[in-house]
Write an enzyme that holds these catalytic residues in place. Structure first.
Site, PDB file in Angstrom:
ATOM      1  N   HIS A  94     -46.477  20.624   4.568  1.00  0.00           N
ATOM      2  CA  HIS A  94     -47.582  20.891   3.687  1.00  0.00           C
ATOM      3  C   HIS A  94     -47.710  19.629   2.764  1.00  0.00           C
ATOM      4  O   HIS A  94     -46.496  19.270   2.132  1.00  0.00           O
ATOM      5  CB  HIS A  94     -47.332  22.039   3.206  1.00  0.00           C
ATOM      6  CG  HIS A  94     -48.724  22.474   2.383  1.00  0.00           C
ATOM      7  ND1 HIS A  94     -49.259  21.953   1.330  1.00  0.00           N
ATOM      8  CD2 HIS A  94     -49.604  23.458   2.967  1.00  0.00           C
ATOM      9  CE1 HIS A  94     -50.457  22.672   1.119  1.00  0.00           C
ATOM     10  NE2 HIS A  94     -50.751  23.606   2.194  1.00  0.00           N
ATOM     11  N   PHE A 315     -42.142  38.925   2.929  1.00  0.00           N
ATOM     12  CA  PHE A 315     -42.259  39.176   1.625  1.00  0.00           C
ATOM     13  C   PHE A 315     -43.526  40.014   1.101  1.00  0.00           C
ATOM     14  O   PHE A 315     -44.559  39.566   1.302  1.00  0.00           O
ATOM     15  CB  PHE A 315     -42.542  37.772   0.948  1.00  0.00           C
ATOM     16  CG  PHE A 315     -41.550  36.735   1.820  1.00  0.00           C
ATOM     17  CD1 PHE A 315     -40.168  37.000   1.719  1.00  0.00           C
ATOM     18  CD2 PHE A 315     -41.958  35.793   2.408  1.00  0.00           C
ATOM     19  CE1 PHE A 315     -39.302  36.128   2.522  1.00  0.00           C
ATOM     20  CE2 PHE A 315     -41.355  34.907   3.129  1.00  0.00           C
ATOM     21  CZ  PHE A 315     -40.062  35.102   3.077  1.00  0.00           C
ATOM     22  N   ASP A 317     -46.455  41.324  -0.209  1.00  0.00           N
ATOM     23  CA  ASP A 317     -47.328  40.989  -1.237  1.00  0.00           C
ATOM     24  C   ASP A 317     -48.648  41.645  -1.194  1.00  0.00           C
ATOM     25  O   ASP A 317     -48.612  43.073  -0.554  1.00  0.00           O
ATOM     26  CB  ASP A 317     -47.731  39.414  -1.247  1.00  0.00           C
ATOM     27  CG  ASP A 317     -48.246  38.813   0.122  1.00  0.00           C
ATOM     28  OD1 ASP A 317     -48.261  39.756   1.088  1.00  0.00           O
ATOM     29  OD2 ASP A 317     -48.424  37.775   0.175  1.00  0.00           O
ATOM     30  N   ASP A 399     -43.517  35.983   8.762  1.00  0.00           N
ATOM     31  CA  ASP A 399     -44.460  35.984   7.227  1.00  0.00           C
ATOM     32  C   ASP A 399     -45.000  34.828   7.032  1.00  0.00           C
ATOM     33  O   ASP A 399     -46.250  34.915   7.013  1.00  0.00           O
ATOM     34  CB  ASP A 399     -43.406  36.534   6.374  1.00  0.00           C
ATOM     35  CG  ASP A 399     -44.039  36.747   5.010  1.00  0.00           C
ATOM     36  OD1 ASP A 399     -44.823  35.621   4.336  1.00  0.00           O
ATOM     37  OD2 ASP A 399     -44.377  37.853   4.387  1.00  0.00           O
ATOM     38  N   ASP A 404     -50.201  32.503   6.531  1.00  0.00           N
ATOM     39  CA  ASP A 404     -51.116  31.127   7.006  1.00  0.00           C
ATOM     40  C   ASP A 404     -52.332  31.694   7.732  1.00  0.00           C
ATOM     41  O   ASP A 404     -53.349  31.109   7.535  1.00  0.00           O
ATOM     42  CB  ASP A 404     -50.323  30.147   7.794  1.00  0.00           C
ATOM     43  CG  ASP A 404     -49.489  29.237   6.854  1.00  0.00           C
ATOM     44  OD1 ASP A 404     -49.600  29.266   5.448  1.00  0.00           O
ATOM     45  OD2 ASP A 404     -48.414  28.642   7.333  1.00  0.00           O
TER      46      ASP A 404
END
Length: 435
Positions: A94, A315, A317, A399, A404
């Protein structure tokens, strides 16, 4: 660059810190600062996030798992991750990420710089949803496409945080140095506001700025007082504690035990503790990925005895649960669908919010197990042992892929193609420091 260095009155800063602790750390601070994460009977090597999430979804009885959807999604995710060569070192590709040098060396300055960068980002990696999502006025940060790029763009969501930090470093502000951001004299509140200044077209500022400032002061002070002023020092302490045989989960536990703002834990029905540890786990996962050796047979520098990365969960979220429901892995009751469609805020730790997060943790782990079964069957069919190693597939990489994917289909009414889906619901809206 012109920066106003005047800081707010001391009593106001103290009031902000007190408010932050009262509103955001109330549940975490109800527990002793020094305590074992396994005190409720969770065995060593078993992630209490998964263990307590399984109990929570049963007790809350709101969000349910769709076993058929999980199996279907596992096939799709496995194929897509193979097709895209989705590997741990994909993290390094990235353009906004600050990466360590290759080959790795503990003495290379880029190692310390990368570790401090990841810790800073993970400390503030929360609450990027906006009431203006999809509109030009949404909070964004104007910077280049990435390190070494020329084109300037406006980054939104999580990437606005990363772009703001990169921009500050490029401007000569040592914003990721704990000794700097822990000091109100060197790094004033107004300087931090300058670091996160919005693009000219933005009609809003970064959410929870005061809470972010308070977190930086707290974690920076801990690193300076106990670990030589860097996350590098914390990592070395971890290596010494476990004689270079520590696992990723043990590092997560050490993070949660050491830094209260990473202690994402909640009390269910006034008696049962539920661990989420979103930012503690993503801190360790991103560190694992950033320093993943080019040669997979080379020991990982942080985990030379093996990271056991499969012990970490996803994770929890607000973006990944959205895509899990879209892919028919989660079943929401009509009452919850109504709340989401009306964009009704869900309080942190509320039954609805906790049920969404807990079910997401368990659903992704079920996908992980299903992909392991698929790989084992494929290997058996090719005359191999048919026993894929546990670290061959992790909830961490699933994840990374799902987040993404969610970002790629954001704003597309049709959502994900090539698999049966449910209508894309709005994210659940919880304004929180935890995610």
């Amino acid at each position: 660059m012109t920066v106003t260095l005047g800081s707010r009155p001391l009593e106001q800063r103290h009031a902000d810190l007190a408010a932050y602790k009262n509103t955001n750390l109330q549940e975490a601070s109800a527990f002793p600062a020094e305590r074992s994460a396994y005190e409720e009977g969770v065995a060593e090597g078993v992630n209490p996030v998964l263990e307590t999430s399984e109990r929570a979804i049963e007790e809350l009885d709101l969000v349910r798992l769709n076993e058929h959807g999980i199996k279907s999604a596992a096939i799709y995710i496995h194929y897509q991750m193979q097709r895209g060569s989705y590997l741990p070192r994909t993290w390094r590709t990235h353009p906004l990420h600050l990466c360590p040098a290759d080959p790795f060396s503990w003495d290379d300055p880029s190692t310390l710089a990368c570790l401090n960068w990841i810790f800073f980002i993970s400390s503030l990696n929360f609450s990027f949803w906006s009431e203006l999502e999809g509109q030009p006025g949404r909070y964004g940060v104007e910077w280049r496409d990435g390190w070494g790029e020329e084109r300037t763009v406006v980054h939104t969501g999580y990437w606005s945080l990363v772009a703001a930090v990169d921009r500050a470093l490029e401007e000569g502000i040592p914003i990721t140095d704990p000794a700097f951001y822990a000091s109100e004299g060197c790094c004033t509140d107004s300087l931090i506001e300058h670091v996160f200044r919005p693009a000219s077209q933005s009609a809003e500022t970064i959410p929870l700025l005061r809470e972010r400032i308070a977190i930086l002061r707290e974690v920076g002070t801990i690193l300076c007082q106990e670990f030589g002023g860097s996350f590098y020092g914390f990592v070395q302490a971890f290596r010494r504690r476990y004689s270079d045989r520590g696992t990723a989960l043990q590092l997560v536990k050490m993070v949660a035990d050491t830094f209260p703002p990473f202690r994402d834990e909640h009390v269910l029905n006034g008696r049962r503790r539920v661990y989420m540890w979103k930012r503690a786990q993503i801190l360790v996962a991103e560190t694992w990925a950033a320093f993943y050796p080019e040669d997979a047979s080379t020991p990982h520098p942080l985990f030379p005895a093996g990271p056991a990365i499969h012990e970490l969960t996803m994770f929890a979220d607000y973006r990944v649960p959205q895509i899990l429901h879209h892919l028919r892995m989660l079943i929401y009751p009509p009452s919850l669908v109504k709340l989401l469609n009306s964009r009704t805020p869900l309080a942190s730790g509320s039954p609805e919010e906790l049920s969404i997060r807990a079910a997401s943790v368990v659903a992704v782990d079920r996908v992980r197990q299903e992909i392991l079964r698929i790989i084992s069957d494929e290997e058996s069919g090719e005359g191999q042992s048919g026993r894929a190693g546990e670290d061959a597939v992790s909830s961490v990489m699933i994840d990374f892929y799902l987040w993404d994917l969610a970002k790629r289909v954001e704003g597309r009414p049709e959502g994900v193609e090539g698999i049966e889906t449910d209508a894309m619901l709005p994210i659940h809206r919880t304004r929180s420091i935890w995610y």
